[in-house]
Design a protein around this motif. Structure first.
Motif, PDB file in Angstrom:
ATOM      1  N   PHE A   1       0.866  -1.175   0.000  1.00 39.24           N
ATOM      2  CA  PHE A   1       0.000   0.000   0.000  1.00 39.24           C
ATOM      3  C   PHE A   1       0.900   1.222   0.000  1.00 39.24           C
ATOM      4  N   SER A   2       0.332   2.403  -0.184  1.00 38.04           N
ATOM      5  CA  SER A   2       1.177   3.593  -0.238  1.00 38.04           C
ATOM      6  C   SER A   2       0.374   4.849   0.066  1.00 38.04           C
ATOM      7  N   PHE A   3       1.090   5.910   0.402  1.00 39.15           N
ATOM      8  CA  PHE A   3       0.519   7.239   0.621  1.00 39.15           C
ATOM      9  C   PHE A   3       1.676   8.225   0.635  1.00 39.15           C
ATOM     10  N   THR A   4       1.351   9.493   0.622  1.00 43.03           N
ATOM     11  CA  THR A   4       2.372  10.520   0.843  1.00 43.03           C
ATOM     12  C   THR A   4       1.963  11.345   2.045  1.00 43.03           C
TER      13      THR A   4
ATOM     14  N   GLN B   1      -2.340  -0.386  -8.638  1.00 43.16           N
ATOM     15  CA  GLN B   1      -2.673   0.535  -7.562  1.00 43.16           C
ATOM     16  C   GLN B   1      -4.182   0.677  -7.466  1.00 43.16           C
ATOM     17  N   ALA B   2      -4.680   0.825  -6.236  1.00 40.90           N
ATOM     18  CA  ALA B   2      -6.118   1.014  -6.029  1.00 40.90           C
ATOM     19  C   ALA B   2      -6.337   1.781  -4.731  1.00 40.90           C
ATOM     20  N   GLY B   3      -7.348   2.632  -4.754  1.00 42.18           N
ATOM     21  CA  GLY B   3      -7.700   3.407  -3.572  1.00 42.18           C
ATOM     22  C   GLY B   3      -8.786   4.406  -3.921  1.00 42.18           C
ATOM     23  N   GLN B   4      -8.964   5.404  -3.064  1.00 42.22           N
ATOM     24  CA  GLN B   4      -9.905   6.468  -3.349  1.00 42.22           C
ATOM     25  C   GLN B   4      -9.233   7.520  -4.225  1.00 42.22           C
ATOM     26  N   GLN B   5     -10.004   8.073  -5.153  1.00 43.50           N
ATOM     27  CA  GLN B   5      -9.472   9.129  -5.985  1.00 43.50           C
ATOM     28  C   GLN B   5      -9.306  10.425  -5.192  1.00 43.50           C
TER      29      GLN B   5
ATOM     30  N   GLN C   1      -2.023  12.437   1.206  1.00 47.71           N
ATOM     31  CA  GLN C   1      -2.630  12.367  -0.116  1.00 47.71           C
ATOM     32  C   GLN C   1      -2.170  11.106  -0.837  1.00 47.71           C
ATOM     33  N   ASP C   2      -2.832  10.853  -1.975  1.00 50.01           N
ATOM     34  CA  ASP C   2      -2.521   9.677  -2.804  1.00 50.01           C
ATOM     35  C   ASP C   2      -2.534   8.391  -1.967  1.00 50.01           C
TER      36      ASP C   2
END
Length: 321
Positions: free
Chosen positions: A112-115, A288-292, A188-189
């Motif tokens: 998973f990922s985020f900034t 990749q998948a998540g909320q826009q 974000q992201d």
């Protein structure tokens, strides 16, 4: 579920059950809104009564969904009542190796990922405090919880994964909580899924899926696309509709064929989700998948979560076994 009379429901309760072999057939049932009974052991196998099947076909006929009717009737004609899906040791090994590498190895980047404050999680997480725990929920399910804590911002990232020992399936959800006294920097992201697959020799990556519902005769129509070098396939519902299955790319269930097998992928679909398949110029494919358009700051005590991600590993060439 389609409306039925009390007499119909009573008849269905005592009716013989027909087994379905594949997740694709299960999803075909979901396309029409017909809920399936799940057995007590939470096995991926689902059941439906003959009366429900007949009612299902009549409703599809009235909707003009003949391709789905044909697939459904073919399933009933070709699958014996006592048929079962036999999981191979090689399929279990695929799942076990993926879990070990992507969820359990502290030296690896999690899937998973985020900034945070403009910095990617792949760089941040290795320097945060990491704690891993596991507990057996029953004979076939193990829960694995991994947390990362940033002392500076108070952000706690918790990945709750569920691993099955009797089927090559793993699922997880990521939670982000502000445990500090002040607001977090901008998050974000946020992606509940960010992982890659690589191919050596053999066929190209192929994505199998279904269109979403956009009120046309080809709503939920199956499709497949070869993910050749430098191909990008992005799926999401129409942003203006407010319906999470809207549009030709609005269905978040996929069967990704890899050389020698594949992965059936399901994305939880609350709100405005997005899935992307990005093929590089050589041998890699990033998922990749998540909320826009996530761009937010958490206040003290606030928590956000990603969509649930589920992956089923399979081997062979038969995509509907």
């Amino acid at each position: 579920m389609f409306d039925t009379s009390p007499a119909q429901r009573q008849a269905q309760a005592g009716a013989p059950k027909t087994k379905f072999l594949s997740v694709q057939f299960q999803e075909a049932m979901k396309l029409t809104g017909l809920e399936l009974e799940q057995n007590r052991n939470r096995s991926p196998m689902k059941f439906i009564s003959h009366q429900e099947a007949n009612h299902f076909v009549r409703c599809l006929k009235s909707l003009g969904r003949w391709p789905t009717v044909v697939m459904f009737l073919t399933a009933l004609a070709t699958v014996p009542a006592n048929a079962t899906v036999k999981v191979t040791p090689a399929e279990m090994a695929l799942k076990n190796n993926w879990v070990k590498k992507n969820l359990l190895d502290p030296a690896k980047v999690p899937p998973f990922s985020f900034t945070l404050d403009g910095k990617p999680s792949a760089i941040l997480l290795p320097s945060w405090k990491r704690v891993a725990a596991r507990r057996a929920l029953d004979a076939n399910r193990t829960e694995r919880v991994t947390t990362w804590t940033d002392a500076a911002s108070g952000l706690v990232v918790r990945c709750v994964a569920l691993e099955y020992s009797d089927y090559p399936v793993v699922e997880w959800t990521v939670f982000l909580k502000n445990s500090g006294p002040g607001s977090t920097p901008i998050l974000q992201d946020i992606k509940g899924l960010n992982t890659s697959f690589h191919r050596q020799n053999g066929p190209e990556f192929v994505l199998n899926g279904n269109k979403g519902d956009f009120t046309t005769e080809d709503s939920y129509e199956p499709y497949w696309v070869a993910l050749r070098p430098n191909t990008v396939k992005t799926c999401a519902p129409f942003s203006y509709s407010g319906k999470s299955s809207d549009g030709p790319d609005g269905w978040p269930y996929y069967n990704l064929q890899l050389p020698g097998g594949g992965v059936i992928l399901a994305i939880g679909w609350p709100g405005q989700w997005e899935t992307s398949f990005t093929r590089d110029a050589t041998d890699g494919l990033n998922l990749q998948a998540g909320q826009q358009l996530t761009h937010l700051s958490l206040q003290p005590g606030e928590t956000v979560r990603t969509p649930l991600i589920a992956m089923l590993f399979w081997q062979g060439t038969n995509t509907v076994r």
